[in-house]
Structure formats: C-alpha cells, structure tokens
Design a protein around this motif. Structure first.
Motif, mmCIF file in Angstrom:
data_model
loop_
_atom_site.group_PDB
_atom_site.id
_atom_site.type_symbol
_atom_site.label_atom_id
_atom_site.label_comp_id
_atom_site.label_asym_id
_atom_site.label_seq_id
_atom_site.Cartn_x
_atom_site.Cartn_y
_atom_site.Cartn_z
ATOM 1 N N GLN A 1 0.850 -1.186 0.000
ATOM 2 C CA GLN A 1 0.000 0.000 0.000
ATOM 3 C C GLN A 1 0.886 1.236 0.000
ATOM 4 O OE1 GLN A 1 -2.923 0.208 3.145
ATOM 5 N NE2 GLN A 1 -4.175 1.611 1.948
ATOM 6 N N ALA A 2 0.785 1.998 -1.060
ATOM 7 C CA ALA A 2 1.507 3.256 -1.180
ATOM 8 C C ALA A 2 0.658 4.372 -0.591
ATOM 9 C CB ALA A 2 1.818 3.539 -2.638
ATOM 10 N N PRO A 3 1.281 5.481 -0.193
ATOM 11 C CA PRO A 3 0.525 6.596 0.381
ATOM 12 C C PRO A 3 -0.577 7.084 -0.553
ATOM 13 C CG PRO A 3 2.868 6.913 0.706
ATOM 14 C CD PRO A 3 2.732 5.732 -0.194
ATOM 15 N N GLY A 4 -1.781 7.187 -0.021
ATOM 16 C CA GLY A 4 -2.903 7.684 -0.799
ATOM 17 C C GLY A 4 -3.499 6.694 -1.774
ATOM 18 N N LYS A 5 -3.016 5.448 -1.751
ATOM 19 C CA LYS A 5 -3.514 4.444 -2.693
ATOM 20 C C LYS A 5 -4.104 3.254 -1.941
ATOM 21 C CE LYS A 5 -0.368 5.560 -6.486
ATOM 22 N NZ LYS A 5 0.602 5.007 -7.480
ATOM 23 N N ASP A 6 -4.902 2.473 -2.656
ATOM 24 C CA ASP A 6 -5.462 1.256 -2.075
ATOM 25 C C ASP A 6 -4.386 0.180 -1.963
ATOM 26 O OD1 ASP A 6 -8.564 1.600 -3.955
ATOM 27 O OD2 ASP A 6 -7.979 2.409 -1.984
ATOM 28 N N ARG A 7 -4.616 -0.739 -1.056
ATOM 29 C CA ARG A 7 -3.732 -1.893 -0.946
ATOM 30 C C ARG A 7 -3.852 -2.728 -2.213
ATOM 31 N NH1 ARG A 7 -3.755 -5.180 4.644
ATOM 32 N NH2 ARG A 7 -3.484 -3.017 5.295
ATOM 33 N N GLU A 8 -2.725 -3.207 -2.740
ATOM 34 C CA GLU A 8 -2.750 -3.984 -3.972
ATOM 35 C C GLU A 8 -1.964 -5.280 -3.818
ATOM 36 O OE1 GLU A 8 -0.862 -2.111 -7.319
ATOM 37 O OE2 GLU A 8 1.034 -1.814 -6.271
ATOM 38 N N PHE A 9 -2.416 -6.280 -4.544
ATOM 39 C CA PHE A 9 -1.760 -7.587 -4.563
ATOM 40 C C PHE A 9 -0.402 -7.468 -5.253
ATOM 41 C CE2 PHE A 9 -1.261 -12.061 -4.888
ATOM 42 C CZ PHE A 9 -0.801 -12.332 -6.160
ATOM 43 N N VAL A 10 0.587 -8.175 -4.683
ATOM 44 C CA VAL A 10 1.917 -8.216 -5.277
ATOM 45 C C VAL A 10 2.249 -9.627 -5.775
ATOM 46 C CG1 VAL A 10 4.386 -7.927 -4.845
ATOM 47 C CG2 VAL A 10 2.738 -6.309 -3.850
ATOM 48 N N ALA A 11 2.171 -10.598 -4.870
ATOM 49 C CA ALA A 11 2.556 -11.963 -5.242
ATOM 50 C C ALA A 11 1.993 -12.948 -4.221
ATOM 51 C CB ALA A 11 4.074 -12.102 -5.306
ATOM 52 N N ALA A 12 1.868 -14.205 -4.649
ATOM 53 C CA ALA A 12 1.437 -15.278 -3.747
ATOM 54 C C ALA A 12 2.123 -16.572 -4.159
ATOM 55 C CB ALA A 12 -0.079 -15.446 -3.776
ATOM 56 N N VAL A 13 2.229 -17.473 -3.198
ATOM 57 C CA VAL A 13 2.845 -18.771 -3.454
ATOM 58 C C VAL A 13 1.960 -19.848 -2.852
ATOM 59 C CG1 VAL A 13 4.317 -18.548 -1.402
ATOM 60 C CG2 VAL A 13 4.967 -20.132 -3.227
ATOM 61 N N SER A 14 1.805 -20.941 -3.590
ATOM 62 C CA SER A 14 0.934 -22.021 -3.150
ATOM 63 C C SER A 14 1.501 -22.705 -1.909
ATOM 64 C CB SER A 14 0.767 -23.035 -4.278
ATOM 65 O OG SER A 14 2.020 -23.652 -4.572
ATOM 66 N N ARG A 15 0.703 -23.568 -1.321
ATOM 67 C CA ARG A 15 1.085 -24.206 -0.057
ATOM 68 C C ARG A 15 2.352 -25.032 -0.183
ATOM 69 N NH1 ARG A 15 -4.837 -26.518 1.309
ATOM 70 N NH2 ARG A 15 -4.877 -26.550 -0.957
ATOM 71 N N THR B 1 3.318 -20.033 -8.251
ATOM 72 C CA THR B 1 3.455 -18.647 -7.842
ATOM 73 C C THR B 1 2.588 -17.757 -8.722
ATOM 74 O OG1 THR B 1 5.403 -18.411 -9.273
ATOM 75 C CG2 THR B 1 5.798 -18.928 -6.946
ATOM 76 N N TYR B 2 2.192 -16.631 -8.161
ATOM 77 C CA TYR B 2 1.303 -15.691 -8.842
ATOM 78 C C TYR B 2 1.853 -14.284 -8.606
ATOM 79 C CZ TYR B 2 -1.477 -19.868 -7.912
ATOM 80 O OH TYR B 2 -1.905 -21.169 -7.806
ATOM 81 N N TYR B 3 1.814 -13.460 -9.647
ATOM 82 C CA TYR B 3 2.373 -12.117 -9.555
ATOM 83 C C TYR B 3 1.446 -11.096 -10.195
ATOM 84 C CZ TYR B 3 6.788 -14.492 -8.550
ATOM 85 O OH TYR B 3 7.771 -15.271 -7.987
ATOM 86 N N SER B 4 1.512 -9.877 -9.686
ATOM 87 C CA SER B 4 0.859 -8.781 -10.385
ATOM 88 C C SER B 4 1.711 -8.406 -11.592
ATOM 89 C CB SER B 4 0.709 -7.578 -9.462
ATOM 90 O OG SER B 4 1.975 -6.983 -9.220
ATOM 91 N N GLY B 5 1.079 -7.810 -12.566
ATOM 92 C CA GLY B 5 1.793 -7.442 -13.776
ATOM 93 C C GLY B 5 2.899 -6.438 -13.529
ATOM 94 N N SER B 6 2.736 -5.602 -12.507
ATOM 95 C CA SER B 6 3.701 -4.536 -12.269
ATOM 96 C C SER B 6 5.018 -5.039 -11.680
ATOM 97 C CB SER B 6 3.096 -3.480 -11.344
ATOM 98 O OG SER B 6 2.752 -4.055 -10.109
ATOM 99 N N VAL B 7 5.023 -6.250 -11.126
ATOM 100 C CA VAL B 7 6.256 -6.757 -10.509
ATOM 101 C C VAL B 7 6.777 -8.013 -11.188
ATOM 102 C CG1 VAL B 7 5.491 -5.825 -8.298
ATOM 103 C CG2 VAL B 7 5.187 -8.267 -8.759
ATOM 104 N N LYS B 8 6.002 -8.609 -12.058
ATOM 105 C CA LYS B 8 6.418 -9.857 -12.698
ATOM 106 C C LYS B 8 7.711 -9.636 -13.457
ATOM 107 C CE LYS B 8 4.364 -13.778 -15.096
ATOM 108 N NZ LYS B 8 3.145 -14.304 -15.745
ATOM 109 N N GLY B 9 8.655 -10.539 -13.243
ATOM 110 C CA GLY B 9 9.968 -10.417 -13.871
ATOM 111 C C GLY B 9 10.976 -9.683 -13.029
ATOM 112 N N ARG B 10 10.526 -8.962 -12.018
ATOM 113 C CA ARG B 10 11.429 -8.235 -11.120
ATOM 114 C C ARG B 10 11.417 -8.819 -9.708
ATOM 115 N NH1 ARG B 10 10.443 -3.104 -9.824
ATOM 116 N NH2 ARG B 10 8.175 -3.256 -10.112
ATOM 117 N N PHE B 11 10.262 -9.274 -9.251
ATOM 118 C CA PHE B 11 10.110 -9.824 -7.907
ATOM 119 C C PHE B 11 9.962 -11.343 -7.983
ATOM 120 C CE2 PHE B 11 7.967 -5.892 -5.732
ATOM 121 C CZ PHE B 11 8.994 -5.090 -6.214
#
Length: 121
Positions: A39-53, A58-68
C-alpha cells in the motif's frame, strides 16, 4: 489462526534490491497460501505476489512480474519476497498475508503489521 511478522524493509536506491521475509506461526503453516500486498501513500492496498502451499505455484501482479520473486521455506515457516530492479513506484508498506486457498481477487483474512520499503530516485 496464523500470525505473520514481516522484516527486511528499508531504504534503497532505484535499481537496487531488497529481500523481505515473513515469519509465520500458529497452526500448520504449510496449510496456508502465503503472499504479499503493498500500500503506497494515498492508494489502495494492492496484490503483489502469492505462493501455493507447496511452493510449486506462484502468482504475480503485472507490475512486478519479472522483477520480484516469491518463495517459501515450509521447514522454517517463512515466505520471502526478493525484489530486484526496484523502482520509485515500488515505495510502499508491504504486508504479508495468508489464507487457506488462493483465488482471483484474493482477499486473505490473515495479515502482518507491514514493513516499509522506500525507493529513492
């Protein structure tokens, strides 16, 4: 009920790297999907990444895929977020989250307290 504690945030220059950790406790942690939101200042909380049990998926948002990269160590009850090529817009409070299942529009019920990541331009 699972408890989550994040660490590893800090100040880094654009182009640099950081590795976040989230220690999970309570219950059988390997029964939970683990992930990260921000969550950035003044913005809504957003999904970044998740990993299965198991860690197999793994799952990524488009904004971080390839970097995170998200990963987990079930033996240590820990999930990691390796963040490379950081950009100014990655500045946010990063939250660890957990849920029994992952789905589109994931809304996990368990959250950590957050760790600040600040990227200087």
């Amino acid at each position: 009920q699972v408890q989550l504690v994040e660490s590893g945030g800090g100040l880094v220059q654009a182009g640099g790297s950081l590795r976040l950790s989230c220690a999970a406790s309570g219950g059988t942690v390997s029964n939970y999907v683990l992930g990260w939101f921000r969550q950035a200042p003044g913005k809504d909380r957003e999904f970044v990444a998740a990993v299965s049990r198991s860690g197999a998926f793994t799952y990524y948002s488009g904004s971080v895929k390839g970097r995170f990269t998200i990963s987990r160590d079930n033996a240590k009850n820990t999930v990691f977020l390796q963040m490379n090529s950081l950009e100014f817009d990655d500045t946010a409070v990063y939250f660890c989250a957990a849920d029994r299942l992952y789905s589109k529009n994931w809304a996990p019920p368990y959250w950590g307290q957050g760790t600040q990541v600040t990227v200087s331009s």
